[in-house]
Design a protein around this motif. Structure first.
Motif, short mmCIF file in Angstrom:
data_model
loop_
_atom_site.label_atom_id
_atom_site.label_comp_id
_atom_site.label_asym_id
_atom_site.label_seq_id
_atom_site.Cartn_x
_atom_site.Cartn_y
_atom_site.Cartn_z
N ILE A 260 0.77 -1.26 0.05
CA ILE A 260 0.09 0.07 -0.06
C ILE A 260 1.00 1.15 -0.01
O ILE A 260 2.24 1.23 0.47
CB ILE A 260 -0.96 0.05 1.12
CG1 ILE A 260 -0.37 -0.04 2.39
CG2 ILE A 260 -2.09 -1.29 1.15
CD1 ILE A 260 -1.03 -0.10 3.67
N ILE A 273 -3.82 2.67 -3.12
CA ILE A 273 -3.26 1.56 -3.80
C ILE A 273 -2.55 1.70 -5.04
O ILE A 273 -2.84 2.55 -5.60
CB ILE A 273 -4.47 0.57 -3.95
CG1 ILE A 273 -5.26 0.30 -2.85
CG2 ILE A 273 -4.16 -0.55 -4.83
CD1 ILE A 273 -6.61 -0.38 -3.16
N ASN A 277 0.33 -2.25 -8.67
CA ASN A 277 0.17 -3.35 -8.09
C ASN A 277 -0.60 -4.55 -9.08
O ASN A 277 -1.31 -4.08 -10.05
CB ASN A 277 -1.07 -3.51 -6.84
CG ASN A 277 -0.35 -2.86 -5.62
OD1 ASN A 277 0.93 -2.50 -5.35
ND2 ASN A 277 -0.93 -3.11 -4.38
N ASP A 286 -6.84 -5.73 -4.96
CA ASP A 286 -5.97 -4.78 -5.55
C ASP A 286 -4.83 -4.63 -4.52
O ASP A 286 -3.91 -4.10 -4.94
CB ASP A 286 -6.54 -3.18 -5.81
CG ASP A 286 -7.65 -3.19 -6.95
OD1 ASP A 286 -7.55 -4.27 -7.60
OD2 ASP A 286 -8.23 -2.34 -7.04
N ARG A 287 -4.80 -4.78 -3.35
CA ARG A 287 -3.85 -4.74 -2.34
C ARG A 287 -2.60 -5.67 -2.26
O ARG A 287 -1.73 -5.67 -1.69
CB ARG A 287 -4.60 -4.36 -0.55
CG ARG A 287 -5.32 -3.00 -0.78
CD ARG A 287 -6.05 -3.23 0.43
NE ARG A 287 -7.41 -3.96 0.30
CZ ARG A 287 -8.25 -4.28 1.15
NH1 ARG A 287 -8.27 -3.24 2.42
NH2 ARG A 287 -9.23 -4.96 1.06
#
Length: 453
Positions: A260, A273, A277, A286-287
């Motif tokens: 993050i 974010i 990624n 998404d993290r």
């Protein structure tokens, strides 16, 4: 478990510490899919004799590094052995390590790190919820941070991780990973006070709150990459054998390394974010940065290259070290295989499993040599030339410490440097690159020195 050369009371104390540490990291006794006989010793792992390194007196770590209190070396060199030139970097079979105890005794120390602010201080994380400071030759009595009233402890829970913002010297921000009173993971930001450099405010900003289905396999490591982003280690959620198959589920944050951006906010979040990624715009949370991990208790970045190194605690057969080079993406989107694989072996199913799309470890060792890997660091300091470029890691249960060549092949046999009486809970780096370890058996923090042999 290896029987080390130590007095009986020390052995009993270490056994208790080992059992506690196995509970913290989720080693083989935290549950298994069924009994399994330990495999034969991993081929190519070089042994060295047991060394008693308990009850080492405190020393001033600013003193001459050649003054060491305990040596952990291989068998004595015979009189006819040819003396070779001192290597300027790590060479397999040429490194001996020794230990010097730092000032202070700590309650269940699980991490030692630095603030990279020019102060040279060491920060020691106590599992119960306190962070202590070693400043020069003094261990300060007053905690830097005390949040024990927020933390559930112990077994595998507690205050587990600490990372200082790359701009800590100017912004005073740092981040912790702990399990709250309900047993869930909290990633929170704190700040040092404006009036006392050795004290932090107890006002927290919660970044992430992640539910934990079981009490074990919480991960806990935090570290900033060379990209300035915060990386977070999450275990698979616990029990044994990942019954929820969470490590391979890209919609779950468990069994993952997360990434993050703490310098920007998105909406109501206290972070953003990164657009790079791997699952941004694709199926998956998404993290997530990497997945397929059982319990990545400790990971680190090579401060020189940016390579990502992960020590992933195994189930009941194999422990593994994973390396993702910066040139190959530093782990971006990597699948490390759990629970399909344990190390390089099939776990579920027990045979005929698919390795397609999965990243193989750089090193594994069997439970004949230990039962809970403690990931370490690549030495990039300037004081011990023979250790330069060595990735050091250990095992809590056996106290063994090994080395890998940081710039070596993608598959290596670890070279054993020491068989100690430590109950190793973590390794850490000082500001100048000096390596340390934390020992549950004695409550001590120990500096590691390396010399040619």
């Amino acid at each position: 478990m290896t029987i080390v050369k130590s007095p009986g009371n020390v052995r009993v104390r270490r056994l208790a510490a080992v059992l506690a540490m196995m509970a913290i990291v989720g080693g083989c006794t935290s549950g298994s899919a069924g009994p399994a006989a330990p495999p034969a010793q991993t081929p190519g792992v070089t042994a060295s004799p047991a060394v008693d390194v308990v009850a080492v007196p405190s020393v001033d770590l600013t003193a001459d590094p050649s003054v060491e209190t305990r040596a952990a070396t291989a068998a004595p060199v015979g009189a006819t052995t040819r003396i070779e030139a001192v290597p300027a970097a790590y060479a397999v079979g040429h490194l001996a390590i020794s230990f010097a105890r730092a000032p202070g005794s700590f309650s269940s120390p699980v991490l030692v790190t630095n603030a990279h602010d020019g102060s040279g201080r060491l920060f020691v994380v106590e599992q119960g919820g306190r962070i202590k400071i070693i400043s020069g030759a003094t261990a300060l009595a007053t905690p830097f941070l005390d949040i024990h009233t927020l933390v559930s402890c112990c077994d595998e829970r507690g205050l587990l991780g600490l990372a200082f913002d790359p701009a800590y010297k100017t912004n005073g921000r740092f981040y912790v990973d702990y399990t709250d009173k309900s047993g869930n993971t909290v990633i929170a930001m704190y700040r040092r006070t404006t009036s006392f450099v050795n004290r932090a405010s107890t006002t927290q900003t919660v970044l992430l709150h992640i539910a934990q289905p079981y009490s074990n396999h919480n991960g806990g490591m935090l570290a900033f990459g060379k990209d300035g982003y915060l990386y977070i280690a999450m275990g698979d959620g616990g029990s044994a054998g990942d019954p929820g198959h969470r490590a391979q589920n890209k919609n779950s944050l468990l069994g993952k390394i997360l990434r993050i951006d703490v310098n920007h906010h998105t909406g109501s979040l206290h972070y953003a974010i990164p657009r790079t990624n791997p699952f941004v715009g694709h199926t998956g949370d998404d993290r997530i940065w990497s997945y397929g991990l059982r319990n990545p208790w400790r990971f680190s970045f090579d401060r020189s290259t940016g390579d990502l190194w992960i020590g992933d605690v195994g189930q009941n057969r194999y422990e593994e070290i994973d390396r993702a080079t910066a040139a190959s993406g530093a782990g971006r989107g990597r699948n490390y295989g759990w629970r399909t694989l344990e190390g390089r072996a099939c776990y579920s199913p027990s045979s005929g499993c698919s390795t397609s799309g999965k990243t193989s470890p750089i090193a594994v060792y069997s439970h004949s040599l230990g039962c809970a890997v403690i990931g370490g660091y690549v030495y990039r300091g300037t004081r011990f030339a023979a250790m330069t470029g060595a990735y050091l890691f250990g095992d809590d249960c056996s106290g063994r410490i090994w080395a890998l060549r940081a710039n070596g092949a993608s598959s290596q046999a670890p070279s054993q440097l020491a068989d100690t009486s430590f109950a190793i809970s973590s390794f850490g780096e000082a500001e100048d690159g000096t390596l340390y370890l934390t020992d549950l058996a004695s409550g001590g923090v120990f500096r590691i020195a390396g010399t040619s042999k």
